[in-house]
Design a protein around this motif. Sequence first.
Motif, mmCIF file in Angstrom:
data_model
loop_
_atom_site.group_PDB
_atom_site.id
_atom_site.type_symbol
_atom_site.label_atom_id
_atom_site.label_comp_id
_atom_site.label_asym_id
_atom_site.label_seq_id
_atom_site.Cartn_x
_atom_site.Cartn_y
_atom_site.Cartn_z
ATOM 1 N N GLU A 188 0.829 -1.203 0.000
ATOM 2 C CA GLU A 188 0.000 0.000 0.000
ATOM 3 C C GLU A 188 0.862 1.251 0.000
ATOM 4 O O GLU A 188 0.550 2.245 -0.665
ATOM 5 C CB GLU A 188 -0.925 -0.009 1.205
ATOM 6 C CG GLU A 188 -1.856 1.193 1.249
ATOM 7 C CD GLU A 188 -2.683 1.228 2.525
ATOM 8 O OE1 GLU A 188 -3.731 1.897 2.522
ATOM 9 O OE2 GLU A 188 -2.270 0.597 3.515
ATOM 10 N N MET A 246 0.686 4.215 -2.793
ATOM 11 C CA MET A 246 0.352 5.601 -2.474
ATOM 12 C C MET A 246 1.499 6.559 -2.752
ATOM 13 O O MET A 246 1.301 7.658 -3.251
ATOM 14 C CB MET A 246 -0.048 5.702 -1.000
ATOM 15 C CG MET A 246 -1.328 4.971 -0.643
ATOM 16 S SD MET A 246 -1.712 5.097 1.126
ATOM 17 C CE MET A 246 -1.832 6.887 1.316
ATOM 18 N N SER A 283 0.371 11.612 4.927
ATOM 19 C CA SER A 283 -0.381 10.438 5.368
ATOM 20 C C SER A 283 -0.303 10.352 6.889
ATOM 21 O O SER A 283 0.277 11.217 7.552
ATOM 22 C CB SER A 283 0.179 9.166 4.724
ATOM 23 O OG SER A 283 1.520 8.960 5.114
#
Length: 421
Positions: free
Chosen positions: A323, A327, A373
Motif C-alpha cells: 500500500e 500511495m 499520510s
Amino acid sequence: MRRRLINSTLAVVLVVIAVFGVSLVIVETRTITSSAQESVDAEAYRLASIVDSLLLDGKPVNPNVIADQSGAKRYALIEIPGRAPIEIGERPDGGVIQGKATGEQGETVVVEEPRSSVTREVGDSLLIIGGVAVIAVIAAILLAVRQANRLASPLTDLAETAERLGSGDPRPRHRRYGVPELDRVADVLDASAERIGRMLTAERRLAADASHQLRTPLTALSMRLEEISATDDPATVKEEASVALTQVERLTDVVERLLTNSRDPRTGSAIAFDLDEVVQQQMAEWRSAYRSAGRALVCSGKQGMRAVGTPGAVAQVLAALIENSLMHGGGTVALRTRVTGNQSVIEVTDEGPGVPADLGARIFERSISGRNSTGIGLAVARDLAEADGGRLEMLQQHPPVFALFLSREARKRAEERPTVR
C-alpha cells in the motif's frame, strides 16, 4: 485548614504561656517580697551592730552619726534602754515591710520599708513577663502561619494534581515539599499519572493502529462486494465471494492481532508456514487496485520458502509495504523473495522517487510521513515484524527497497523462480 492549624497552634501557645506565666508571676512575687524582707532584716542587724560599737566606745548615739556610718535610706527606730528613742529617716505611710534586730547592749532596732516599693518592683516584673508573652504570641502567630502554609499549600497542590488527573491531564508534576508524608502522596500521584499516561497512549495507539490496519481489508472487501453487485455471472460471483470471505477472515485476524498487541506487543503465536501462500494472497488482493491505477504488481525470486512467524501478521506487513508503494511510489512494484543465512527475506521495491533524505533515518517512527499520510503504517509493520521475532528494514532509499526478514525453515529442493507471476 490553615485557620484550624493557626488556631490550634495559638491555643497551645496560649495555654503554655498561661501556665508558665502564672507560675512565673507567683514565683517572682514571692522572690521579690522575700528579697525585700531579707534586705530590711539585714539593715536592722547592721544598725544594731553600729549602735553596739558606739555604746562600747562611749561615743554619742544620735541619728546623724548612725545615718552617716550606716548609709541608711529606710526609716529606722532605735530604742536604747534608759534613753529616748532615736528615729532615722521619715516613717512611711500605709503598709510596710518591717525588720527587727536586738543588739548586745539591749538596744532594739526596727527598720521599715514601704510595701509600695515592693509592689512597684513586682509590677515592673509583670510588665517584663507580659512583654515576653506578647512577643511569644506574635512569634507563635508567625510560625503558625508559616507552618500552616507549608502544610496547606502542598495539600492544595496535591488536590490540583488529582483534579488534573481526573480531567485527563496525566503529566506528572514531580514536586516535593520536604514533608515525608506529603512527598509519599506526591510519589503515588506521579506514579499514577505515569500509569494513566501509558494507558492513554496505548489506547490512542490502538485506535490509530486499528483505523489504519482495518482500512485496507475493508477497502478490499468493499471492492469485492462491488464486483459481485456489478456482475450476473455465477462463476464470477462465486469467485469474488470466496475472495470476500478470505478478506473477512483477514479482517478478523487483524482485529485479534491488534487486541493482542495492545495487551503485550511481544506476545505472538509464531508457527512455520508457507511463505508463498502469503505472498500469493497479497498479490491477489492488491492486483486489482494496481490495475485500476494503471500500474503493475509482480513477484519473483525463490520458491518453496517457509518461514517462522504469524501468517496474519506477515500478511499485514506486506500489505502495509504494498500500500505504501501504491500511495507514495511509482511504476512497477516488485516483490522479491530470497534466502540469506538462516532467514527468509521478502523485498518490496518500486520505481518511484524513493524516500527523502531527511526522512531516511526516521521513516519507521510514528507520525513521520513524506506526503501527509498518517505515518502509522510502517511503524505498525515494524512492530508486527518484531513481535514475530523478525525485523523490517529499509535497505535502499533511491529507489526504495524495504525488506522483511523472518526466521527460515528450510525446505528441500527449493527452486529459483526468475519468472514474473
